[in-house]
Write an enzyme that holds these catalytic residues in place. Structure first.
Site, PDB file in Angstrom:
ATOM      1  N   LEU A 204       0.834  -1.201   0.000  1.00 51.86           N
ATOM      2  CA  LEU A 204       0.000   0.000   0.000  1.00 51.86           C
ATOM      3  C   LEU A 204       0.867   1.249   0.000  1.00 51.86           C
ATOM      4  O   LEU A 204       1.750   1.399   0.852  1.00 51.86           O
ATOM      5  CB  LEU A 204      -0.917   0.011   1.234  1.00 51.86           C
ATOM      6  CG  LEU A 204      -1.703   1.290   1.530  1.00 51.86           C
ATOM      7  CD1 LEU A 204      -2.662   1.628   0.400  1.00 51.86           C
ATOM      8  CD2 LEU A 204      -2.469   1.146   2.851  1.00 51.86           C
ATOM      9  N   LEU A 205       0.622   2.148  -0.924  1.00 55.34           N
ATOM     10  CA  LEU A 205       1.284   3.449  -0.985  1.00 55.34           C
ATOM     11  C   LEU A 205       0.312   4.527  -0.537  1.00 55.34           C
ATOM     12  O   LEU A 205      -0.819   4.586  -1.022  1.00 55.34           O
ATOM     13  CB  LEU A 205       1.737   3.739  -2.426  1.00 55.34           C
ATOM     14  CG  LEU A 205       2.250   5.168  -2.703  1.00 55.34           C
ATOM     15  CD1 LEU A 205       3.547   5.442  -1.961  1.00 55.34           C
ATOM     16  CD2 LEU A 205       2.412   5.399  -4.208  1.00 55.34           C
ATOM     17  N   ASP A 206       0.764   5.385   0.375  1.00 54.99           N
ATOM     18  CA  ASP A 206      -0.027   6.531   0.814  1.00 54.99           C
ATOM     19  C   ASP A 206       0.682   7.799   0.328  1.00 54.99           C
ATOM     20  O   ASP A 206       1.768   8.153   0.807  1.00 54.99           O
ATOM     21  CB  ASP A 206      -0.140   6.535   2.340  1.00 54.99           C
ATOM     22  CG  ASP A 206      -1.090   7.611   2.862  1.00 54.99           C
ATOM     23  OD1 ASP A 206      -1.484   8.490   2.076  1.00 54.99           O
ATOM     24  OD2 ASP A 206      -1.428   7.572   4.062  1.00 54.99           O
TER      25      ASP A 206
ATOM     26  N   TRP B  99       1.034  12.375   9.124  1.00 54.73           N
ATOM     27  CA  TRP B  99       1.786  11.834  10.254  1.00 54.73           C
ATOM     28  C   TRP B  99       1.651  10.314  10.367  1.00 54.73           C
ATOM     29  O   TRP B  99       2.061   9.722  11.352  1.00 54.73           O
ATOM     30  CB  TRP B  99       1.342  12.512  11.539  1.00 54.73           C
ATOM     31  CG  TRP B  99       1.787  13.952  11.625  1.00 54.73           C
ATOM     32  CD1 TRP B  99       3.004  14.403  12.049  1.00 54.73           C
ATOM     33  CD2 TRP B  99       1.027  15.123  11.306  1.00 54.73           C
ATOM     34  NE1 TRP B  99       3.046  15.782  11.996  1.00 54.73           N
ATOM     35  CE2 TRP B  99       1.855  16.251  11.545  1.00 54.73           C
ATOM     36  CE3 TRP B  99      -0.262  15.339  10.825  1.00 54.73           C
ATOM     37  CZ2 TRP B  99       1.425  17.561  11.327  1.00 54.73           C
ATOM     38  CZ3 TRP B  99      -0.678  16.643  10.608  1.00 54.73           C
ATOM     39  CH2 TRP B  99       0.156  17.738  10.859  1.00 54.73           C
ATOM     40  N   GLY B 100       1.036   9.682   9.349  1.00 52.61           N
ATOM     41  CA  GLY B 100       1.111   8.234   9.228  1.00 52.61           C
ATOM     42  C   GLY B 100       0.032   7.395   9.867  1.00 52.61           C
ATOM     43  O   GLY B 100       0.124   6.166   9.883  1.00 52.61           O
TER      44      GLY B 100
ATOM     45  N   CYS C  75     -14.026  27.591   6.851  1.00 52.67           N
ATOM     46  CA  CYS C  75     -14.067  26.327   6.106  1.00 52.67           C
ATOM     47  C   CYS C  75     -15.269  25.493   6.523  1.00 52.67           C
ATOM     48  O   CYS C  75     -15.947  24.900   5.682  1.00 52.67           O
ATOM     49  CB  CYS C  75     -12.769  25.546   6.304  1.00 52.67           C
ATOM     50  SG  CYS C  75     -11.376  26.199   5.370  1.00 52.67           S
TER      51      CYS C  75
END
Length: 392
Positions: free
Chosen positions: A169-171, A176-177, A359
């Site tokens: 898996l690529l993020d 911050w993971g 926002c």
């Protein structure tokens, strides 16, 4: 004759169906609407016609930051009322060439990302939840805490990725993971996160070590444009809240890089703030919050995706979830205002308050949206026939 005031009064007519009061710098007041005023906007200094015509949001945002605009009454109610008419705000893009620059080089993008995300992990930790997730939460129940909503969001995304043990898996824009950490713990995937933020990189690296996940996870300081020639390949790709920093000129390049590293029939889940149509962006937001930030529309991303044989399996809007997330952040920000004052001046604090609440109001009014799209790289006939697997 005060021509600037005359113009401002004319501009305020766009709010004639709302009920509030405006007090001018000379103490003159005008009341809009036929019912009792819900709040009062106090303007302490003159605002020029030229500034309003150049950028309505920029001039009023700066007035608030500088303490020259105050609000008596509910601040969020004021924003919800005013931003309902955001489409009628004025922006002269040609008059603001530095803000609406089309420079999207690697160095420029790193500089823009660092401006926002490298304010310090200690600052963000004061108002984010303990996962340090800086994106839309997912409120399964109205009573969910911010932490619960962020964990819900992470697991919602992981379900959409249809993960199994041993998959890679690529993020892209991993923050911050938190997402990769949960994926490694729950599914034992092999994960890589890439980011341009030095602060996020250092924090994620330390979290991998403290969680003893070195066997499963790694993080790199890496631009998405480096993926195409990296030789890396993944079964799954996810990107959360990163596409907004890419720039309209590079959406195609972004999708191309994803397609290059995603295995055939692999799944790509894209989570991003979206607009109803293609806009150049907001001047105040680009100057003070997200330099270079542009919000993609849903239709343009769907259109580009077909160029790379990405099949759209699912699209979901989390617009009101992001409104709730921002209000949770704003609540935490207010609770920790004294600690924040030790780090930043009053102008910064007012700027950040305007950012969080405006926002939230933009999501409430549909000025912006949040979409999650599930793509497959080419045809994938192995996905479950219904969405039940996402909610089980």
């Amino acid at each position: 004759m005060d021509l600037d005031k005359i113009f401002l009064k004319s501009f305020l007519k766009i709010f004639e169906n709302e009920s509030f009061t405006v007090e001018f710098w000379d103490k003159e007041e005008i009341k809009l609407g036929g019912e009792e005023s819900l709040f009062k906007i106090i303007l302490k200094k003159p605002i020029s016609k030229k500034d309003i015509l150049t950028s309505t949001s920029l001039v009023f945002g700066e007035e608030y930051m500088n303490g020259d605009l105050e609000v008596e009454g509910d601040f969020l109610l004021m924003l919800n009322t005013v931003l309902k008419y955001k489409e009628k705000f004025l922006t002269n893009f040609k008059a603001l060439p530095n803000l609406f620059s089309h420079k999207t080089s690697k160095n420029k993008q790193k500089e823009e990302v660092s401006y926002h995300y490298d304010l310090g992990n200690d600052f963000y930790s004061l108002w984010l939840d303990k996962t340090m997730s800086y994106s839309c939460g997912y409120f399964k129940e109205d009573k969910n805490s911010l932490y619960e909503a962020q964990m819900n969001k992470i697991n919602h995304l992981l379900k959409k990725l249809n993960l199994k043990e041993g998959l890679s898996l690529l993020d892209i824009g991993c923050g911050w993971g938190a997402l990769l950490i949960e994926a490694a713990k729950k599914y034992k995937i092999k994960g890589l996160g890439i980011t341009l933020s030095e602060e996020q990189y250092k924090k994620f690296k330390s979290r991998i070590e403290s969680e003893n996940l070195q066997e499963y996870l790694d993080v790199k300081l890496m631009d998405y444009r480096e993926l195409e020639k990296s030789g890396l390949m993944f079964d799954r790709v996810v990107s959360v809240g990163m596409l907004e920093h890419v720039g309209r000129e590079n959406y195609d390049l972004f999708m191309k890089n994803v397609s290059t590293v995603l295995n055939k029939s692999g799944i790509f889940v894209l989570h991003y703030i979206s607009g109803l149509w293609e806009s150049g962006g907001d001047a105040w937001m680009r100057k003070y919050i997200f330099p270079g930030g542009v919000i993609p529309s849903l239709r343009e991303i769907i259109y580009i995706s077909s160029n790379y044989r990405f099949y759209v399996e699912d699209v979901e809007s989390l617009r009101l979830h992001y409104m709730k997330t921002l209000l949770k952040w704003a609540e935490n920000f207010e609770k920790n205002i004294d600690l924040i004052r030790e780090k930043f001046d009053e102008r910064f604090i007012r700027m950040w308050k305007m950012y969080l609440y405006s926002c939230a109001s933009c999501f409430y009014n549909g000025v912006i949206d949040l979409h999650q799209i599930v793509f497959t790289n080419g045809v994938n006939n192995e996905l479950p026939l219904t969405r039940n697997y996402i909610y089980e």
